[in-house]
Structures are given as structure tokens and as C-alpha cells.
Design an enzyme around this catalytic site. Structure first.
Site, PDB file in Angstrom:
ATOM      1  N   ASP A   7      -1.528  -9.483   0.021  1.00 29.84           N
ATOM      2  CA  ASP A   7      -1.751  -8.462  -1.000  1.00 29.84           C
ATOM      3  C   ASP A   7      -1.408  -9.119  -2.333  1.00 29.84           C
ATOM      4  O   ASP A   7      -0.241  -9.223  -2.705  1.00 29.84           O
ATOM      5  CB  ASP A   7      -0.858  -7.243  -0.746  1.00 29.84           C
ATOM      6  CG  ASP A   7      -1.080  -6.151  -1.774  1.00 29.84           C
ATOM      7  OD1 ASP A   7      -2.247  -5.905  -2.139  1.00 29.84           O
ATOM      8  OD2 ASP A   7      -0.086  -5.555  -2.225  1.00 29.84           O
ATOM      9  N   GLU A  69      -6.801  -9.097  -0.014  1.00 26.61           N
ATOM     10  CA  GLU A  69      -7.375  -7.887  -0.592  1.00 26.61           C
ATOM     11  C   GLU A  69      -8.331  -8.279  -1.709  1.00 26.61           C
ATOM     12  O   GLU A  69      -7.993  -9.059  -2.592  1.00 26.61           O
ATOM     13  CB  GLU A  69      -6.284  -6.972  -1.148  1.00 26.61           C
ATOM     14  CG  GLU A  69      -6.855  -5.659  -1.665  1.00 26.61           C
ATOM     15  CD  GLU A  69      -5.783  -4.687  -2.095  1.00 26.61           C
ATOM     16  OE1 GLU A  69      -5.416  -3.816  -1.292  1.00 26.61           O
ATOM     17  OE2 GLU A  69      -5.315  -4.823  -3.233  1.00 26.61           O
ATOM     18  N   ASP A 142       4.163  -3.802  -1.400  1.00 28.20           N
ATOM     19  CA  ASP A 142       3.222  -4.928  -1.323  1.00 28.20           C
ATOM     20  C   ASP A 142       3.239  -5.569   0.065  1.00 28.20           C
ATOM     21  O   ASP A 142       2.211  -6.000   0.579  1.00 28.20           O
ATOM     22  CB  ASP A 142       3.570  -5.998  -2.372  1.00 28.20           C
ATOM     23  CG  ASP A 142       3.778  -5.408  -3.743  1.00 28.20           C
ATOM     24  OD1 ASP A 142       2.800  -5.339  -4.505  1.00 28.20           O
ATOM     25  OD2 ASP A 142       4.921  -5.008  -4.046  1.00 28.20           O
TER      26      ASP A 142
END
Length: 182
Positions: A7, A69, A142
Site C-alpha cells: 500500500d 495498489e 496502511d
């Protein structure tokens, strides 16, 4: 299959590792963490810190795939730039280690983990804890998001990989057939 979820973030880059057997939907928690960089450092030093951290995780965990991501448009351009720069570092690190890298959008991750592409962070976190059998939600968010990416890739990416392989086989078969006709 071991998936390292990333992430991307300039201040906090979430990392999550999940193991899974291709033949089953069962996933197993391996590790979770966050790579931090200090906002007081110059940008290039912050990116270097994240690069070092990512490489450490890759060397330690030896993932088969890295799921990152996909950077989505946000209102804060500075945030988008930092996120995109860190995503780029993850892509380069994967390439240098010869590891396949895939990108998933936030809505793909939410849909894979919760069943709804419109789920909020709390719903995603609840499902990550439940799916991996964790006692509590990893902090910061996160790191939980990175685990969700890894789960998403196993469930969505494995199917996509099988489709890609089948298409490659079919294209090769068609090519061989057309070459025989010549």
C-alpha cells in the site's frame, strides 16, 4: 503462492504478506508491517528509505508476486505524487528481483475482500482480521490495506493469471496452425 501486498505511501508504506495454496481459497497470514520515512528528509532520501525497506522485505519473505495498489486520483496532488513515486519504487524493485508485479484498484481490493467495491476502511479491516484469523486489526491502517491487497491478488489475480495463460496457449496454437497452412 506468497503475495507481498504494498500500500504505497510516502510517509507510511504498508506491507502485508499472505501465503495461499492455488488449489484452495485458504489464505494464511505471514507478516505485516509498515515502512516509514521522515517528512523532514529530502524527497530523494525518503524514497531511498522506502526502497531499502521494500528490498529488505523482498529478500526476507521471497514473494512469488507483488501486488501494488494502483494510484487513483485524489484531490491532494502532493499525496498522489508521493503515492505514485512509491508505487514506482515497488515496480522497479519487483523487476530487479524478477518478481511478477500486479496492480489492483482500491475498488477491486474492497470488492475482493468484502464483496462490495464501495466498502469503507473499517469494513475492509474487519474482513482482513476475519479472513486471516487475526486477534486484532494491524496498525496503522496502511498495513491492513497491504494485507487486503495480498488477499485480493490471491483471489482475483490467480484467476486472471489462469486466463492469461490460457489465452497465451490459444494464441500459440492458432499461430502454429496458421504456420502449418503456409
Amino acid at each position: 503462492m506468497r503475495v507481498l501486498g504494498v500500500d504505497p505511501g510516502l510517509t507510511r508504506c504498508g506491507i502485508g504478506i499472505v501465503d495461499a495454496e492455488n488449489s484452495k481459497q485458504k489464505i494464511n497470514f505471514v507478516a505485516v508491517g509498515v515502512i516509514k520515512s521522515s517528512p523532514e528528509l529530502p524527497l530523494e532520501q525518503r524514497l531511498l528509505e522506502i526502497d531499502r525497506g521494500l528490498r529488505h522485505w523482498i529478500k526476507e519473505q521471497k514473494p512469488d508476486v507483488i501486488a501494488v495498489e494502483r494510484v487513483f486520483s485524489q484531490h491532494n496532488v502532493r499525496t498522489v505524487m508521493g503515492t505514485a513515486q512509491v508505487a514506482g519504487i515497488a515496480l522497479v524493485a519487483a523487476a530487479q528481483f524478477g518478481i511478477k508485479v500486479v496492480m489492483h484498484t482500491p475498488s477491486e481490493v474492497k470488492a475482493a475482500v468484502t464483496g462490495s467495491g464501495r466498502a469503507d476502511k473499517k469494513q475492509v479491516a474487519t474482513m482482513v482480521v476475519k479472513l486471516l484469523g487475526l486477534k486484532e486489526t494491524p496498525k496503522p491502517a496502511d498495513s491492513t490495506d497491504a494485507l487486503a491487497l495480498a488477499i485480493c491478488h490471491h483471489w482475483r489475480g490467480a484467476g486472471n493469471s489462469r486466463i492469461e495463460a490460457a489465452l497465451l496457449q490459444e494464441n500459440a496454437r492458432i499461430k502454429r496452425r496458421s504456420e502449418k497452412k503456409k
